[in-house]
Design a protein around this motif. Structure first.
Motif, short mmCIF file in Angstrom:
data_model
loop_
_atom_site.label_atom_id
_atom_site.label_comp_id
_atom_site.label_asym_id
_atom_site.label_seq_id
_atom_site.Cartn_x
_atom_site.Cartn_y
_atom_site.Cartn_z
N SER A 1 0.83 -1.21 0.00
CA SER A 1 0.00 0.00 0.00
C SER A 1 0.86 1.25 0.00
CB SER A 1 -0.93 -0.01 1.22
OG SER A 1 -1.73 1.15 1.25
N ALA A 2 1.95 1.22 0.76
CA ALA A 2 2.86 2.37 0.81
C ALA A 2 3.50 2.62 -0.55
CB ALA A 2 3.94 2.15 1.87
N SER B 1 1.03 4.41 -2.76
CA SER B 1 0.64 5.75 -2.35
C SER B 1 1.23 6.80 -3.29
CB SER B 1 1.11 6.01 -0.92
OG SER B 1 0.70 7.29 -0.50
N ALA C 1 -4.23 3.19 5.69
CA ALA C 1 -3.16 3.51 4.75
C ALA C 1 -3.69 4.10 3.45
CB ALA C 1 -2.32 2.27 4.45
N GLN D 1 -6.21 5.38 -3.56
CA GLN D 1 -6.65 4.26 -2.74
C GLN D 1 -7.78 4.72 -1.81
OE1 GLN D 1 -3.36 1.63 -1.13
NE2 GLN D 1 -2.10 3.36 -1.77
N ASP E 1 -5.89 6.68 0.90
CA ASP E 1 -5.98 8.14 0.81
C ASP E 1 -7.24 8.66 1.48
OD1 ASP E 1 -3.61 8.57 -0.89
OD2 ASP E 1 -4.78 7.48 -2.39
#
Length: 427
Positions: free
Chosen positions: A113-114, A117, A140, A122, A142
């Motif tokens: 997920s990072a 980003s 995590a 997301q 947005d």
């Protein structure tokens, strides 16, 4: 949880365009049973999107290494194809019997997920229980949408887990009533975003402005196009998405007085997201000071760091650090407009009058306020700021939409070269 009963398949079929949903890893097993989440892809209003929904009917939707494998595989596909990811959460927690493998599974999801980003949008939609480490994976994203009876907390005991608590804390961007409203909100939100950081945002057919605008930003936005984000957090400012002549923009509105630290954080998050996906930022400025130097310096950094198109509109007062951070050269604003009644001042306007004109303090007390007001009108006005080069144009509200449309068209080809670095360190 919501009283409505929806399976994970129901949720995904509601979310995707009719007949467009295709499941991935449908046969993957978790122990002797099915994996606890359904994953797949399809289109939302014709745009490709990846999504997963935890399946509360299978072991309570509990996180497992098999579920994590399905979700991380989905994230990998999104990274390769540049399509948004939406996750629907409803789970009793994790399969504790998997012990360290479970911790590794959570870590895999968070790492993926990072990496996503700032590459693709997301969104997390909390439809039921999402507690403990599961809450970290959901947070995590947005933007977070919560069903009003759902729970979201890193505390496995459910402390401060309500939708109301999360909205007030700035964690939940939207609280909706029922599963269907949550799904529709996710689809609406996606409509403002590009698929990824390399594509332009989707343009809609041009629609007229609001017929009877009563306040900014309705003066320049397309009719019924405004979507406020951030809920009840950071009161005193509004962050929103909207459309101008069919094109999505990010909007920041300060409403006078003090920009609190919460409000500054709310603005920072919004501007950083808009910048990541090259959505123009229109900032409506009306404030006299920041609550703290931390809030001020954070906004200075985020605006200076943003390379997307930036337009400032001084509606009321733009005083000292507020002008510097949101509209001045430090902010990197491409264009600065002011309404006729705007005031631009290095310190609080009346204080500036007393400092810059010694005769006011020497006048009778009964006359001082009137003299100070006259000084401000003559020396700290929008006209004076424009004459000194700190405002590009002064405009009536009725003319503002045409100017913004023209400015956005001109700025659509904006390109900025930046020095090589990993990221800014003080945001």
């Amino acid at each position: 949880m919501s009283s409505e009963k929806f399976s994970s398949y129901d949720v995904l079929n509601l979310f995707f365009d009719d007949g467009s949903f295709h499941q991935t890893d449908a046969y993957l097993k978790s122990g002797s049973g099915d994996a606890e989440a359904v994953t797949g892809f399809g289109t939302v209003d014709g745009v490709p999107v990846f999504a997963f929904a935890q399946n509360v009917d299978v072991c309570g939707g509990a996180m497992s290494k098999a579920q994590a494998k399905k979700i991380t595989k989905l994230y990998n596909a999104a990274l390769k194809t540049g399509a948004p990811v939406v996750g629907f959460y409803d789970s009793v927690g994790g399969r504790l019997e998997q012990k360290y493998e479970l911790l590794s599974a959570y870590g895999d999801i968070l790492r993926k997920s990072a990496k996503l980003s700032g590459v693709v949008p997301q969104i997390s939609v909390i439809l039921g229980s999402c507690l403990g480490t599961s809450a970290l994976t959901a947070a995590a994203a947005d933007y977070i949408i919560m069903e009003k009876n759902a729970e979201l907390s890193a505390d496995t005991a459910g402390g401060n887990a309500s939708s109301d608590a999360n909205e007030k804390a700035g964690v939940a961007s939207f609280v909706c009533e029922g599963v269907q409203d949550c799904v529709e909100k996710a689809k609406t939100l996606l409509g403002y975003f590009p698929a990824n950081n390399l594509e332009p945002a989707p343009a809609f057919e041009t629609v007229p402005a609001y017929e009877a605008p009563d306040k900014l930003p309705k003066f320049f936005a397309d009719d019924n196009s405004l979507l406020c984000v951030g809920g009840g957090y950071g009161e005193g400012v509004c962050t929103a998405f909207g459309r101008v002549n069919g094109y999505p923009v990010g909007i920041v509105v300060t409403n006078g007085g003090v920009i609190t630290d919460e409000a500054a954080g709310k603005i920072k998050k919004h501007v950083r997201f808009c910048d990541a996906f090259s959505l123009p930022v229109i900032t409506i400025v009306d404030a006299e000071r920041f609550e703290s130097i931390g809030g001020a310096s954070g906004l200075v950094s985020v605006y200076a760091d943003a390379t997307t198109a930036k337009i400032a509109i001084i509606k009321g007062s733009a005083v000292g650090a507020v002008y510097i951070a949101l509209a001045g050269s430090t902010s990197g604003a491409d264009l600065v407009y002011a309404l006729p009644e705007a005031v631009v001042s290095p310190v609080a306007p009346k204080a500036a009058a007393f400092i810059l004109d010694d005769s006011i303090a020497g006048a009778p007390v009964s006359e001082q306020d009137a003299l100070a007001d006259a000084f401000v009108k003559e020396n700290l006005s929008a006209v004076k700021a424009a004459q000194d080069g700190y405002v590009d144009d002064i405009t009536e509200p009725s003319e503002l939409r045409a100017k913004i449309v023209a400015a956005l068209d001109m700025l659509s080809s904006k390109r900025v070269s930046t020095l090589p670095k990993k990221h800014t360190t003080n945001i």
